[in-house]
Design an enzyme around this catalytic site. Structure first.
Site, mmCIF file in Angstrom:
data_model
loop_
_atom_site.group_PDB
_atom_site.id
_atom_site.type_symbol
_atom_site.label_atom_id
_atom_site.label_comp_id
_atom_site.label_asym_id
_atom_site.label_seq_id
_atom_site.Cartn_x
_atom_site.Cartn_y
_atom_site.Cartn_z
ATOM 1 N N LYS A 90 15.178 -71.696 -17.923
ATOM 2 C CA LYS A 90 14.039 -72.516 -18.045
ATOM 3 C C LYS A 90 13.083 -72.571 -18.870
ATOM 4 O O LYS A 90 12.884 -73.875 -18.955
ATOM 5 C CB LYS A 90 12.760 -71.228 -16.826
ATOM 6 C CG LYS A 90 12.475 -70.265 -17.935
ATOM 7 C CD LYS A 90 11.678 -69.101 -17.043
ATOM 8 C CE LYS A 90 11.097 -68.082 -17.885
ATOM 9 N NZ LYS A 90 10.064 -68.307 -18.864
ATOM 10 N N THR A 91 13.255 -71.820 -20.436
ATOM 11 C CA THR A 91 12.270 -72.089 -21.633
ATOM 12 C C THR A 91 12.736 -73.533 -22.108
ATOM 13 O O THR A 91 12.165 -74.671 -22.583
ATOM 14 C CB THR A 91 11.949 -71.544 -22.871
ATOM 15 O OG1 THR A 91 11.703 -69.734 -22.301
ATOM 16 C CG2 THR A 91 11.209 -71.581 -23.838
ATOM 17 N N ASP A 128 4.430 -72.049 -17.055
ATOM 18 C CA ASP A 128 5.598 -71.244 -17.155
ATOM 19 C C ASP A 128 5.338 -69.807 -16.508
ATOM 20 O O ASP A 128 4.078 -69.095 -16.431
ATOM 21 C CB ASP A 128 6.109 -70.944 -18.198
ATOM 22 C CG ASP A 128 7.328 -70.143 -18.512
ATOM 23 O OD1 ASP A 128 8.368 -70.268 -17.699
ATOM 24 O OD2 ASP A 128 7.416 -69.552 -19.556
ATOM 25 N N GLU A 129 6.594 -69.053 -15.453
ATOM 26 C CA GLU A 129 5.956 -67.722 -15.407
ATOM 27 C C GLU A 129 5.070 -68.120 -14.379
ATOM 28 O O GLU A 129 4.354 -66.878 -13.878
ATOM 29 C CB GLU A 129 5.303 -66.889 -16.159
ATOM 30 C CG GLU A 129 6.847 -66.562 -17.512
ATOM 31 C CD GLU A 129 7.921 -65.808 -17.011
ATOM 32 O OE1 GLU A 129 8.227 -65.544 -15.654
ATOM 33 O OE2 GLU A 129 8.241 -65.149 -18.099
ATOM 34 N N GLN A 156 11.431 -62.162 -9.810
ATOM 35 C CA GLN A 156 10.948 -60.886 -11.507
ATOM 36 C C GLN A 156 9.589 -61.504 -11.470
ATOM 37 O O GLN A 156 9.315 -60.853 -12.480
ATOM 38 C CB GLN A 156 11.874 -61.846 -12.376
ATOM 39 C CG GLN A 156 12.818 -62.180 -12.358
ATOM 40 C CD GLN A 156 13.385 -62.905 -14.088
ATOM 41 O OE1 GLN A 156 13.853 -62.366 -15.056
ATOM 42 N NE2 GLN A 156 13.932 -63.978 -13.656
ATOM 43 N N ARG A 173 19.205 -57.350 -17.309
ATOM 44 C CA ARG A 173 18.696 -57.979 -18.801
ATOM 45 C C ARG A 173 20.483 -57.720 -19.620
ATOM 46 O O ARG A 173 20.484 -57.935 -20.142
ATOM 47 C CB ARG A 173 18.036 -56.720 -19.262
ATOM 48 C CG ARG A 173 16.583 -56.665 -18.746
ATOM 49 C CD ARG A 173 15.758 -57.947 -18.861
ATOM 50 N NE ARG A 173 15.746 -59.305 -17.473
ATOM 51 C CZ ARG A 173 15.669 -60.366 -17.697
ATOM 52 N NH1 ARG A 173 15.454 -60.371 -18.543
ATOM 53 N NH2 ARG A 173 15.747 -61.308 -16.253
#
Length: 692
Positions: free
Chosen positions: A31-32, A217-218, A248, A587
């Site tokens: 995503k970044t 973002d987020e 998330q 993770r």
């Protein structure tokens, strides 16, 4: 040069320029990369003025990383783009409009400690007892209200009791005081721009013209204030691209509202939704497990992670006998990985609560495997644990000046530095310890407390003594009254200390404060593990978000622990726990090991909990559950004979201390051994002693 190495859905997210876009970005889906490429694309391909672009994220670290990536793509043009956190954006707007907001140019921003200091001053001015009106709790209440866009005027409707009326009054005084000081707090950085825009639509319009393209973002982590600020800024052009993952969203306790991302298409009916489902991080088996768990949540948008990576090893599932066995198993698996050449920094152990780190720490310390505890101190290095140990040391040795200095004012007893300094001078002049020099004042009450604990401790087990210290000193009551997340964690850690004393008693059969203090001193020294970067990482799942490791162990997967007992009565809370588990699983890059225990000593209580529901939600084809044959474990019942009968004068033999004579019988046996060991208290019926 733009990054052409995008998959089809990533490219689609970059190419769409106009209108609202919802990018559902799964864990490890890049995503970044999409966000930064999209920002660069707007400038280089669509000729949009960099000044018209606003990119917002949550942390300074994330904003810095985004700036660096955009700079690599655009060069110096990147500096003209507003890439910042929500709070930095708020500060920018306040700086540009400070006069309209009725601030002087030299306004200051209060940090968390400053806010706490002001609230303490207000309590003093109002003659309120901080034990009843806990400053931290009040600070959190005010902060939560402001993040929900509730100022002191609006808070009036929540003041339905005498207690809440006092909170309201403190809130009002706090607002007045910081305004008079030409100051604002961190929450104001979000609230004041919204107030400004509501009162001055023309100012809002100027920012809407300025920031015609907004990227967030987020988005799943936005609270009410952040959501409102973005909605206002994007209202005119609606060129809003939000990136996030409902699966998330794990910060509900901080005020984050996952419904903001769920409702995006209601807020913007003509929005385009793009799903980033290709994962670049994990093996297929790890993703199969993640998908199997998260699909059980109803509050989500359907998406399924997949990867071109290898299938990978099956996910190992191990059920240990107890928490010690669990830690030993994980430690032995870590040792195998290290022996096979794995970097320690590629290994992480994740758990639901801070208190769970202790057994893992001890297991790794004993094998001399270096580690770090992220997001928290090492168990024995936590303030509350050091305080408790200092009380135990003082009960054992009243002349321990270091321990006395540490706890004479814990919790607060109005024994200030000047009093302590005078006491120290007196002790030096008398050639004695601080404790012996005490003969008056508030410090005498402290001395009487220690004397009382010393007397009472004679007939108590170590676990009972810890409980007594927590109660009599007021440590427990102070933390309960604080009503903050930090206080809750500290209380959990103190309760977990009782697991240490209980294990010591049951394993050794003795109630010796001296031996116990010696034992814990061996595992409490963590100096050798500092300043080492190649270390195993221990952390809560909350701390792990955004990170990745080659090899991940998730421990404590039991009902009541993960999912946490506080979540079991609420469907919404269970869904947040499931999202937390999904975050933990994703993770892992190469191997994932899920571990739980049949029985567990936690917070001083032994419980038998069923395996976590999240284990049962995984298709068995993805799990490797072939457990080695278990060696017989020693239970409490094996160590203690509840039916044993003793009389004063009975001769006994102890495995360690040899022959002795019972000289007293109460809750514990008092046994006189040879001159070398003296009188020692032993648990009744412990298998380490037998009658001659």
């Amino acid at each position: 040069m733009l990054d052409n190495n995008l998959n089809e859905m990533q490219q689609k997210a970059v190419d769409i320029v106009d209108g609202p876009i919802l990018v559902l970005a799964g864990a490890g889906s890049g995503k970044t990369k999409v966000l930064t490429t999209k920002v660069a694309h707007l400038v280089s391909a669509k000729n949009i003025d960099p000044h018209n672009i606003l990119a917002i994220t949550f942390t300074n670290k994330a904003a810095k990383e985004m700036k660096e990536r955009v700079f690599k793509l655009l060069g110096p043009l990147a500096y003209k783009i507003q890439i910042s956190t929500f709070h930095s954006l708020g500060l920018l707007i306040i700086r540009e409009n400070y006069e309209i907001l009725d601030f002087a140019k030299n306004f200051t921003i209060l940090d968390s400690d400053d806010t706490l200091t002001i609230i303490k001053k207000i309590l003093k001015e109002m003659n309120l007892d901080p034990q009843v009106y806990n400053p931290r709790m009040i600070k959190n209440k005010i902060s939560s209200a402001k993040n929900e866009l509730i100022d002191s005027k609006a808070y009036t409707r929540f003041a339905n009791s005498d207690y809440e009326q006092i909170i309201l009054e403190i809130f009002q005084k706090y607002e007045t005081k910081i305004k008079n000081n030409n100051s604002l707090d961190f929450d104001d950085l979000l609230c004041l721009p919204i107030q400004l825009f509501k009162k001055h639509p023309e100012i809002l319009q100027s920012y809407q013209e300025r920031f015609q393209y907004i990227l967030v973002d987020e988005y799943q982590d936005t609270n009410e204030a952040q959501y409102t600020l973005i909605k206002m800024l994007s209202a005119k052009y609606k060129n809003l691209c939000v990136v996030g993952d409902i699966d998330q969203s794990i910060y509900g306790f901080r005020g984050a509202n996952y419904r903001n991302i769920l409702n995006f298409e209601k807020d913007y009916p003509n929005a385009t939704m793009i799903k980033l489902e290709e994962n670049y991080r994990s093996t297929a088996n790890i993703l199969n497990v993640a998908n199997a768990i998260i699909k059980n949540n109803s509050q989500r948008k359907e998406k399924k992670l997949w990867t071109k990576n290898e299938e990978g090893l099956k996910i190992k599932y191990h059920q240990a006998y107890d928490e010690k066995d669990e830690a030993y198993y994980v430690m032995s698996q870590i040792k195998k990985l290290i022996d096979n050449g794995t970097l320690k920094s590629e290994i992480a152990v994740l758990y639901r609560t801070n208190a769970q780190s202790r057994n893992m720490e001890e297991a790794l310390l004993r094998e001399n495997i270096p580690y770090k505890v992220v997001g928290s101190f090492y168990f024995y290095n936590r303030k509350e644990i050091k305080d408790l140990i200092s009380y135990l040391k003082l009960i054992y040795n009243e002349d321990d000046d270091v321990s006395l200095m540490r706890v004479i004012n814990v919790p607060k007893r109005q024994i200030g530095p000047k009093t302590i300094e005078a006491l120290a001078e007196k002790a030096v002049s008398q050639g004695t310890s601080l404790y012996k020099a005490i003969d008056g004042g508030k410090e005498l009450a402290f001395k009487m407390l220690i004397e009382d604990l010393k007397r009472t401790s004679a007939d108590l087990s170590l676990t009972e003594l810890v409980d007594l210290i927590l109660d009599k000193t007021g440590i427990r009551a102070e933390l309960i009254k604080e009503k903050t997340l930090e206080a809750e964690v500290r209380l959990e850690n103190l309760e977990e200390f009782k697991s240490i004393t209980k294990n010591f008693e049951e394993n050794n059969g003795i109630i010796s404060l001296e031996e116990f203090l010696l034992e814990i001193s061996l595992v409490a020294d963590i100096e050798e593990h500092k300043n080492n970067t190649d270390v195993v990482t221990l952390m809560t799942v909350h701390s792990a978000k955004g990170l990745e490791f080659g090899h991940v162990f998730i421990i404590g997967l039991e009902e009541g622990l993960f999912p946490h007992i506080n979540a079991l009565d609420s469907a919404d809370d269970i869904e947040e726990e499931r999202r937390l588990c999904y975050v933990a699983v994703t993770r892992a890059k190469r191997t994932l090991t899920l571990v739980n225990a049949k029985r567990r000593m936690l917070y001083g209580n032994s419980t038998v909990n069923p395996p976590s529901r999240f284990i049962n939600e995984i298709d068995r084809q993805y799990l490797d559950t072939d457990l080695p044959e278990e060696t017989p474990k020693i239970t409490r019942e094996d160590m203690i004979d509840e039916n044993a009968i003793y009389n004063v004068g009975d001769k006994v033999i102890h495995d360690k201390y040899g022959e002795g004579i019972i000289v007293g019988i109460g809750n514990l046996l008092t046994i006189a051994f040879s001159h070398k060991y003296g009188i020692i208290k032993i648990m009744k019926g412990h298998k380490s002693i037998r009658k001659v």
